[in-house]
Design a protein around this motif. Sequence first.
Motif, PDB file in Angstrom:
ATOM      1  N   ASP A  46     -10.043 -42.160 -24.283  1.00 20.64           N
ATOM      2  CA  ASP A  46     -10.746 -43.333 -23.161  1.00 20.64           C
ATOM      3  C   ASP A  46     -11.077 -42.824 -22.134  1.00 20.64           C
ATOM      4  O   ASP A  46     -10.581 -40.876 -22.225  1.00 20.64           O
ATOM      5  N   ASP A 124     -12.537 -47.380 -28.019  1.00 21.07           N
ATOM      6  CA  ASP A 124     -13.419 -48.753 -27.289  1.00 21.07           C
ATOM      7  C   ASP A 124     -14.721 -48.466 -27.425  1.00 21.07           C
ATOM      8  O   ASP A 124     -15.282 -47.635 -27.556  1.00 21.07           O
ATOM      9  N   LYS A 125     -15.845 -49.259 -26.703  1.00 19.31           N
ATOM     10  CA  LYS A 125     -17.168 -49.771 -27.272  1.00 19.31           C
ATOM     11  C   LYS A 125     -18.006 -48.414 -26.244  1.00 19.31           C
ATOM     12  O   LYS A 125     -19.119 -48.036 -26.895  1.00 19.31           O
ATOM     13  N   LYS A 146     -13.778 -51.283 -30.747  1.00 20.23           N
ATOM     14  CA  LYS A 146     -14.989 -52.248 -30.186  1.00 20.23           C
ATOM     15  C   LYS A 146     -16.382 -51.463 -30.379  1.00 20.23           C
ATOM     16  O   LYS A 146     -16.383 -50.554 -30.631  1.00 20.23           O
ATOM     17  N   CYS A 237      -4.357 -51.623 -24.940  1.00 21.07           N
ATOM     18  CA  CYS A 237      -4.524 -51.905 -23.691  1.00 21.07           C
ATOM     19  C   CYS A 237      -3.423 -50.706 -22.917  1.00 21.07           C
ATOM     20  O   CYS A 237      -3.134 -51.030 -22.052  1.00 21.07           O
TER      21      CYS A 237
END
Length: 340
Positions: A46, A124-125, A146, A237
Amino acid sequence: MPASQSVVQGIDPLGRFCPSLVNELRRLNQEIIRPCLPPELILDLDSTVETVYGDQSGAAKGTNPHKPGRKSYHPLLAFEGQSRLNLNAVLRPGNTHSSTDAADFLRQTFRLLDEHKVKYARFDKGFGGEDFYSLWEQHHIGYVGKLKWTQRLAKEVGACRYWTRYVDEEWIIEGICLIYQATSWNKARRVAIIRKAQVFEEGQGRIVFDSDWQYEAMVTNLEWEPIDLWRFYNQRCCMENYIKEAKNGFSIDRIATGDFKANGLDLLIKLLAYNLFERFKRDCCEPVHQGYTIARFRLEFFYCAATLIRHGRSILLKLARDFPSRYVWKRIEVRVAQLE
């Protein structure tokens, strides 16, 4: 412990004149976390935004949801999903995309981990691209990430008819897998789709409108059911809590100097302190305390209740003689002494 200003004054010249110190800190970090790492790692990737209030070198205007228009840094972080430990980090200018230099960052992380095997990865995307996905596949690492919901993807999903229903309660959750190739990919990949909608009761029947479906897409190289992939990804998350702890407890978002290299060094030092605290909780604290943030730990063990009393012309600060967790702290002290 030296005052924070003294630390800042020491970091500035170190960042500029000791370039090898960055790699030495990364190696030291690995030595600290190695005993706590599980046999098979889950790498969570992230990035986060650190707003600056000045003209720090390397800071630039980019995506900044909290302070739009302000300059910022955009560090890239890798955590281990089971142990909460930080594996690696790098400071980047604020105008970089999430996936900028992500492949090089991962290669460096793999070298640092050495014999430790990364089994799964989640992202994530903001991350993607042929080089990024190929890197996981070359290292035989199962990944779940994602995928941006584009019109082209929506058109292919719209043609799907045979959905598997996994949950049929107040919310309906269905899933399907398809082979899809984005325009920037060199080959087609497996994409899992999850859609969910809230059910409306209508007399004796239940109604779901087509416009109520919410869609999520995940690209993967794992042969799992869509619901299992979705649940596995959602466990990522927790990484937001790790970053929040690094910011609130160890001030990684407090920019120390005006020099970019020195600020990168400062980031690694603070994340080293984060890992030391995680290691301390595992080695020396009782199970009930191992989920504590450093703020709660300070409140329970270090903060001392006191009363301010005015007596004659004097003002006295009366400190509490004891505190509720005294005997727990004594046991922690014993465990610390046994480490020596």
